[in-house]
Design an enzyme around this catalytic site. Structure first.
Site, PDB file in Angstrom:
ATOM      1  N   SER A   1     -47.462 -21.139   7.375  1.00 56.07           N
ATOM      2  CA  SER A   1     -47.185 -22.153   8.402  1.00 56.07           C
ATOM      3  C   SER A   1     -48.302 -22.391   9.406  1.00 56.07           C
ATOM      4  O   SER A   1     -48.192 -23.315  10.217  1.00 56.07           O
ATOM      5  CB  SER A   1     -45.919 -21.795   9.164  1.00 56.07           C
TER       6      SER A   1
ATOM      7  N   THR B   1     -34.763 -13.417  -2.946  1.00 59.60           N
ATOM      8  CA  THR B   1     -36.208 -13.558  -2.765  1.00 59.60           C
ATOM      9  C   THR B   1     -37.033 -13.713  -4.042  1.00 59.60           C
ATOM     10  O   THR B   1     -37.724 -14.724  -4.203  1.00 59.60           O
ATOM     11  CB  THR B   1     -36.741 -12.370  -1.938  1.00 59.60           C
TER      12      THR B   1
ATOM     13  N   TYR C   1     -36.341 -24.330  13.837  1.00 59.75           N
ATOM     14  CA  TYR C   1     -37.514 -24.340  12.958  1.00 59.75           C
ATOM     15  C   TYR C   1     -37.143 -24.793  11.544  1.00 59.75           C
ATOM     16  O   TYR C   1     -36.201 -24.276  10.957  1.00 59.75           O
ATOM     17  CB  TYR C   1     -38.088 -22.923  12.917  1.00 59.75           C
ATOM     18  N   SER C   2     -37.886 -25.743  11.017  1.00 56.57           N
ATOM     19  CA  SER C   2     -37.599 -26.221   9.663  1.00 56.57           C
ATOM     20  C   SER C   2     -38.849 -26.761   8.971  1.00 56.57           C
ATOM     21  O   SER C   2     -39.549 -27.628   9.511  1.00 56.57           O
ATOM     22  CB  SER C   2     -36.539 -27.335   9.711  1.00 56.57           C
ATOM     23  N   ASN C   3     -39.091 -26.253   7.773  1.00 56.96           N
ATOM     24  CA  ASN C   3     -40.225 -26.758   6.992  1.00 56.96           C
ATOM     25  C   ASN C   3     -40.090 -28.240   6.677  1.00 56.96           C
ATOM     26  O   ASN C   3     -41.092 -28.939   6.506  1.00 56.96           O
ATOM     27  CB  ASN C   3     -40.339 -25.954   5.691  1.00 56.96           C
TER      28      ASN C   3
ATOM     29  N   ARG D   1     -47.543 -22.719  18.434  1.00 59.75           N
ATOM     30  CA  ARG D   1     -46.777 -21.749  19.221  1.00 59.75           C
ATOM     31  C   ARG D   1     -47.566 -21.346  20.447  1.00 59.75           C
ATOM     32  O   ARG D   1     -48.802 -21.366  20.446  1.00 59.75           O
ATOM     33  CB  ARG D   1     -46.515 -20.473  18.399  1.00 59.75           C
TER      34      ARG D   1
ATOM     35  N   THR E   1     -48.023 -18.675  13.449  1.00 62.60           N
ATOM     36  CA  THR E   1     -47.781 -17.579  12.528  1.00 62.60           C
ATOM     37  C   THR E   1     -47.570 -18.176  11.150  1.00 62.60           C
ATOM     38  O   THR E   1     -47.276 -19.370  11.036  1.00 62.60           O
ATOM     39  CB  THR E   1     -46.508 -16.826  12.942  1.00 62.60           C
ATOM     40  N   GLY E   2     -47.683 -17.363  10.139  1.00 58.45           N
ATOM     41  CA  GLY E   2     -47.447 -17.871   8.793  1.00 58.45           C
ATOM     42  C   GLY E   2     -46.815 -16.819   7.895  1.00 58.45           C
ATOM     43  O   GLY E   2     -47.149 -15.636   7.996  1.00 58.45           O
TER      44      GLY E   2
HETATM   45  C1  REX Z   1     -40.357 -18.858   3.031  1.00 56.54           C
HETATM   46  C2  REX Z   1     -39.767 -17.601   2.478  1.00 56.54           C
HETATM   47  C3  REX Z   1     -40.935 -18.642   4.427  1.00 56.54           C
HETATM   48  C4  REX Z   1     -40.702 -16.441   2.450  1.00 56.54           C
HETATM   49  C5  REX Z   1     -41.341 -19.927   5.102  1.00 56.54           C
HETATM   50  N1  REX Z   1     -42.660 -20.042   5.355  1.00 56.54           N
HETATM   51  O1  REX Z   1     -40.550 -20.794   5.416  1.00 56.54           O
HETATM   52  C6  REX Z   1     -43.214 -21.054   6.193  1.00 56.54           C
HETATM   53  C7  REX Z   1     -43.793 -20.271   7.347  1.00 56.54           C
HETATM   54  C8  REX Z   1     -44.237 -21.847   5.436  1.00 56.54           C
HETATM   55  O2  REX Z   1     -44.877 -19.761   7.310  1.00 56.54           O
HETATM   56  N2  REX Z   1     -42.899 -19.996   8.320  1.00 56.54           N
HETATM   57  C9  REX Z   1     -42.996 -18.862   9.162  1.00 56.54           C
HETATM   58  C10 REX Z   1     -40.164 -15.172   1.813  1.00 56.54           C
HETATM   59  C11 REX Z   1     -41.634 -18.397   9.600  1.00 56.54           C
HETATM   60  C12 REX Z   1     -43.784 -19.050  10.426  1.00 56.54           C
HETATM   61  O3  REX Z   1     -43.841 -20.125  10.992  1.00 56.54           O
HETATM   62  O4  REX Z   1     -44.332 -18.042  10.858  1.00 56.54           O
HETATM   63  N3  REX Z   1     -38.847 -14.823   2.295  1.00 56.54           N
HETATM   64  C13 REX Z   1     -41.166 -14.063   2.111  1.00 56.54           C
HETATM   65  C14 REX Z   1     -37.786 -14.730   1.516  1.00 56.54           C
HETATM   66  C15 REX Z   1     -36.514 -14.336   2.196  1.00 56.54           C
HETATM   67  O5  REX Z   1     -37.845 -14.952   0.328  1.00 56.54           O
HETATM   68  N4  REX Z   1     -35.447 -14.085   1.284  1.00 56.54           N
HETATM   69  O6  REX Z   1     -40.983 -13.341   3.089  1.00 56.54           O
HETATM   70  O7  REX Z   1     -42.168 -14.034   1.376  1.00 56.54           O
END
Ligand code: REX
Length: 440
Positions: free
Chosen positions: A122, A183, A219-221, A347, A361-362
């Site tokens: 992200s 996952t 928060y939403s992609n 952020r 963060t990502g």
């Molecule tokens: C997807 C699942 C995580 C990951 C996600 N990532 O939405 C976006 C992002 C691109 O970076 N968002 C984060 C997976 C929150 C941000 O802004 O910091 N999780 C994993 C699962 C959970 O599969 N069951 O942790 O790899």
């Protein structure tokens, strides 16, 4: 570049008051307060002392020396919490400092390397926002116009504006929650898939809206998928070209790319390892994937050095007009701690020493990333751990921020390079920080 007009929270410490009374600037951060309360400090009422303190904090206080031992401890903690490796790169007025622990490849055993590329998840949202705000600057889009003006009929609610997307206030549900509920099977089902933007929007629209437009942060992609669509609509070209022309090339980010739907990370790179949901289950090598489920919400590849350059250049005003940067850094809280905020694709974290940092963060399978800079762009920190779906590793990695931007905690002595202030006298001198060779 004027400092932002937002309210500054000041923890006026015994150290600071003593230093001001003695007519000297404190040796450590103005906020590194031995007597600082554990609870977040209340805003200080305007007074001559507060004004003096603010001046010391913003202009005359020396920049805290980053606590690189603390950074290494945070990286080691990420490893103790399941990451095969971790690394951080700090860039400040006195140069670059890097720290690495563990491996970037579990098979070859190759060590983590701060020149290596990885998936930034992200943090891509900040890149997408910069492109979009440049288009606003050019009059091609308006922040408070309905998305419907540019993409008629895409969203069922004509009240959703461009700003709602960038602030996660549209109410468009995050389809990735369902997608990755389980996952590893969830990931394997999309690892090689190529989605159109429309398909991703449809996945979101199949779910109930989370809020009325503009009402609450959620928060939403999906928001940044629509941002990608807006960029392509306004430019008539793929988002990859916009990133390249407007950010990667001008900033000479040679390790940064957007290769969707290519699955590989070219050149020297970190391999990512996804934790399965079952405790103790084998890690899944998740390096190769399309990241099509995220695209403009999360598919950029970069390196620690490039992320430092990007966040710093952004804060220094090299990518956006002052008005657009002001809009981007105008934030609202994301939780009740009063330390976590969101602006436009950005952020803000307020650290324990009072320093505010901006970035993102990502999380993408196999990679946790932090990329932040101070508001003046003079200091930046990027950190990555090559695992995910293991929140404790992510939390541990986040410890690099406090260590890098706040410096040593009050219990520690000032570093040998900083002149001791009267208020700091009597503290135990710790051994000098270990100086590892810089990689570049
Ligand atoms: C997807 C699942 C995580 C990951 C996600 N990532 O939405 C976006 C992002 C691109 O970076 N968002 C984060 C997976 C929150 C941000 O802004 O910091 N999780 C994993 C699962 C959970 O599969 N069951 O942790 O790899």
């Amino acid at each position: 570049m004027p400092l932002p007009s937002h309210r500054r929270r000041l923890a006026v410490s015994a150290t600071l008051i003593a230093a001001l009374a003695a007519g000297v600037a404190p040796a450590t951060s103005a906020f590194a307060a031995p007597a600082a309360p554990a609870a977040p400090a209340a805003p200080v009422a305007p007074s001559a002392l507060a004004a003096l303190a603010a001046k010391a904090a913003t202009s005359t206080a020396p920049t805290p020396t980053p606590d690189m031992e603390g950074v290494t401890a945070a990286l080691n903690s990420a490893m103790a919490n399941g990451a095969p490796g971790a690394m951080a790169r700090y860039a400040g007025p006195d140069g670059v400092r890097t720290r690495t622990v563990g491996v970037r490849d579990r098979v070859s055993g190759a060590a983590m390397d701060t020149r290596a590329r990885f998936r930034i998840g992200s943090v891509s949202k900040t890149f997408s926002t910069v492109v979009l705000l440049q288009l606003v600057q050019e009059g091609k889009l308006a922040l408070d116009a309905p998305v419907d003006d540019y993409l008629p009929g895409l969203l069922p609610d004509g009240r959703i504006t461009v700003r709602h997307l960038l602030t996660h206030r549209s109410g468009l549900a995050d389809y990735t929650d369902d997608m990755f509920n389980n996952t590893v099977p969830g990931f394997e089902a999309v690892r090689n898939r190529v989605f159109s933007y429309q398909e991703l929007v449809d996945l979101s629209l199949a779910l109930p809206r989370t809020t009325e437009p503009g009402v609450a942060y959620k928060y939403s992609n999906a928001n940044f998928v629509v941002v990608g669509m807006l960029i392509e609509k306004a430019t008539g070209r793929p988002v990859a070209e916009a990133y390249e022309r407007r950010i990667f090339k001008p900033l000479k980010l040679r390790d940064t790319s957007y290769v969707h739907p290519d699955t590989r990370i070219e050149g020297l790179h970190v391999r990512g390892y996804l934790h399965p949901d079952e405790e103790g289950g084998a890690l899944v090598d998740s390096t190769e994937q399309t990241v099509s489920w995220a695209q403009s919400a999360g598919a950029v590849i970069s390196s620690p050095g490039d992320l430092n350059t990007f966040t710093s250049a952004l804060m220094r005003g090299r990518l956006l007009s002052p008005a657009m940067l002001e809009a981007m850094t105008t934030v609202t809280p994301t939780d009740t701690t009063d330390t976590r905020f969101y602006g436009l694709g950005l952020r803000r974290y307020d650290l324990s020493c009072g320093t505010q940092i901006f970035g993102h963060t990502g999380t993408v399978q196999g990679f946790y990333t932090y990329a932040f800079s101070t508001r003046d762009g003079r200091r930046s920190l990027s950190a990555v751990a090559n695992t995910s779906n293991h929140g404790s590793a992510n939390t541990a990695l986040g410890g690099t921020l406090e260590a890098a931007f706040c410096g040593k905690k009050p219990a520690a002595a000032p570093s040998s390079r900083a002149a001791a202030s009267p208020a700091d006298a009597g503290l135990t001198q710790l051994p000098a920080e270990r100086d590892l060779p810089e990689r570049h």
